[in-house]
Design an enzyme around this catalytic site. Structure first.
Site, PDB file in Angstrom:
ATOM      1  N   LYS A  52       0.849  -1.201   0.000  1.00  0.00           N
ATOM      2  CA  LYS A  52       0.000   0.000   0.000  1.00  0.00           C
ATOM      3  C   LYS A  52       0.882   1.247   0.000  1.00  0.00           C
ATOM      4  O   LYS A  52       0.620   2.217  -0.721  1.00  0.00           O
ATOM      5  CB  LYS A  52      -0.942  -0.024   1.218  1.00  0.00           C
ATOM      6  CG  LYS A  52      -2.062  -1.051   1.052  1.00  0.00           C
ATOM      7  CD  LYS A  52      -2.832  -1.356   2.326  1.00  0.00           C
ATOM      8  CE  LYS A  52      -3.815  -2.499   2.083  1.00  0.00           C
ATOM      9  NZ  LYS A  52      -4.528  -2.974   3.255  1.00  0.00           N
ATOM     10  N   GLN A  96      -4.932  -1.806   9.400  1.00  0.00           N
ATOM     11  CA  GLN A  96      -4.809  -3.147   8.824  1.00  0.00           C
ATOM     12  C   GLN A  96      -5.367  -4.206   9.779  1.00  0.00           C
ATOM     13  O   GLN A  96      -5.023  -4.233  10.961  1.00  0.00           O
ATOM     14  CB  GLN A  96      -3.325  -3.433   8.505  1.00  0.00           C
ATOM     15  CG  GLN A  96      -3.075  -4.698   7.711  1.00  0.00           C
ATOM     16  CD  GLN A  96      -3.621  -4.657   6.289  1.00  0.00           C
ATOM     17  OE1 GLN A  96      -3.727  -3.603   5.685  1.00  0.00           O
ATOM     18  NE2 GLN A  96      -3.983  -5.802   5.771  1.00  0.00           N
ATOM     19  N   ASP A 119     -11.508   2.156   3.659  1.00  0.00           N
ATOM     20  CA  ASP A 119     -11.824   0.721   3.559  1.00  0.00           C
ATOM     21  C   ASP A 119     -13.329   0.502   3.382  1.00  0.00           C
ATOM     22  O   ASP A 119     -13.762  -0.591   3.027  1.00  0.00           O
ATOM     23  CB  ASP A 119     -11.425   0.003   4.861  1.00  0.00           C
ATOM     24  CG  ASP A 119     -10.058  -0.636   4.789  1.00  0.00           C
ATOM     25  OD1 ASP A 119      -9.692  -1.138   3.711  1.00  0.00           O
ATOM     26  OD2 ASP A 119      -9.364  -0.648   5.829  1.00  0.00           O
TER      27      ASP A 119
END
Ligand code: GUN
Length: 283
Positions: A52, A96, A119
């Site tokens: 990322k 994460q 997200d």
């Protein structure tokens, strides 16, 4: 022979689009920033976070990595999220998953400002996906929709079968296909007649987490098969679809690696750009 849907090629096109958007914002004096939080030492998570960060660098997005020790308390993590919610230079926040077991994931997701939730895991954004009025879409289903569009595969009126009902992939995938007027069935571990249901699919999405779960007898001739699986078998990356058996039956299929995987990060970059535009009242 099935057509191979090339996630590397399509993700490159998406990233080029995002890079241009970032340049356009820079011309107006606006930077784009993503904060990525990782807690502990999960090796897979470390690889995802590194990828990322690399994508941000490629596209001119400023990335801030917060690598916290396994011993981080829930309070400390929530305090960091709050700090990032208020930080002007940060447009997107990604924590994460999975988190260590002493931290309540739901509490952390709920703490992320919905405007920065790239997200699309926050209940506010999940609800917006449900009603079809959304800014952010979870990156994996968003990437799959992008692949179908790029390949000119229409969803309208098609029988779409999704195997897997996770909040991250299966459920939002079903909603996105429904918004495109597909007729959607979501299957799971308790589904009866799974084989027959899968064999009725024009578009079959496998998000099970079991290597080679989808076998040739579960696929209709000419179906489009999308493989979300990322399983390791003898150290080798392997999807949820028995690729060698299904290739040739499907009209189009995504490989693993090089299919859905690269799309996920590209869509995260797109969500981050969207967040920056929204926060600057440009959309
Ligand atoms: N862990 C595995 N996939 C994801 C993802 O898409 N987002 C986050 N935050 N964590 C993950």
């Amino acid at each position: 022979m099935s057509k191979l849907i090339n996630g590397r090629e399509i993700s490159t096109a998406v990233k080029a689009r995002v890079a241009k958007g970032v340049i356009d914002l820079k011309a107006e004096g606006i930077s784009v920033g993503l904060a990525v939080i990782i807690v502990g030492n999960n090796p897979a998570s470390k690889v995802y976070v590194a990828n990322k960060k690399k994508a941000c660098e490629e596209l001119g997005i400023i990335s801030e990595e917060y690598a916290l020790p396994e011993s981080t308390t829930e309070e400390e993590l929530l305090a960091l999220v709050e700090e990032l919610n208020n930080k002007k230079s940060i447009n997107g926040i990604l924590c994460q998953l999975p988190l260590p077991s002493h931290i309540d994931e739901k509490k952390v997701i709920d703490a992320i400002s919905p405007e920065k939730d790239v997200d699309a895991f926050h209940p506010h954004n999940v609800g917006r996906i449900m009603i079809g009025d959304y800014d952010f879409v979870p990156c994996t289903p968003a990437g799959i929709m992008e692949m179908l569009e790029y390949e000119g595969i229409s969803v309208e009126g098609k029988k779409c079968v999704v195997i897997g009902r996770s909040n991250i992939v299966g459920k939002p995938m079903g909603m996105l296909l429904l918004h495109k007027n597909g007729t959607v069935t979501i299957c799971h571990s308790r589904t009866r007649d799974l084989k027959e249901i899968c064999r009725s699919a024009d578009i079959l999405v496998a998000a099970v987490g079991k290597a080679k779960f989808v076998t040739a007898d579960m696929v209709k001739l000419g179906a489009v098969v999308i493989d979300v699986g990322m399983n390791r078998v003898d150290g080798k990356l392997c999807g949820d679809v028995d690729f060698d058996a299904v290739e040739g039956i499907a009209s189009a299929i995504t490989p693993v690696p090089g299919g859905v995987g690269p799309m996920t990060i590209a869509m995260l970059m797109q969500n981050t750009l969207t967040a920056a535009k929204k926060q600057n009242n440009l959309i």
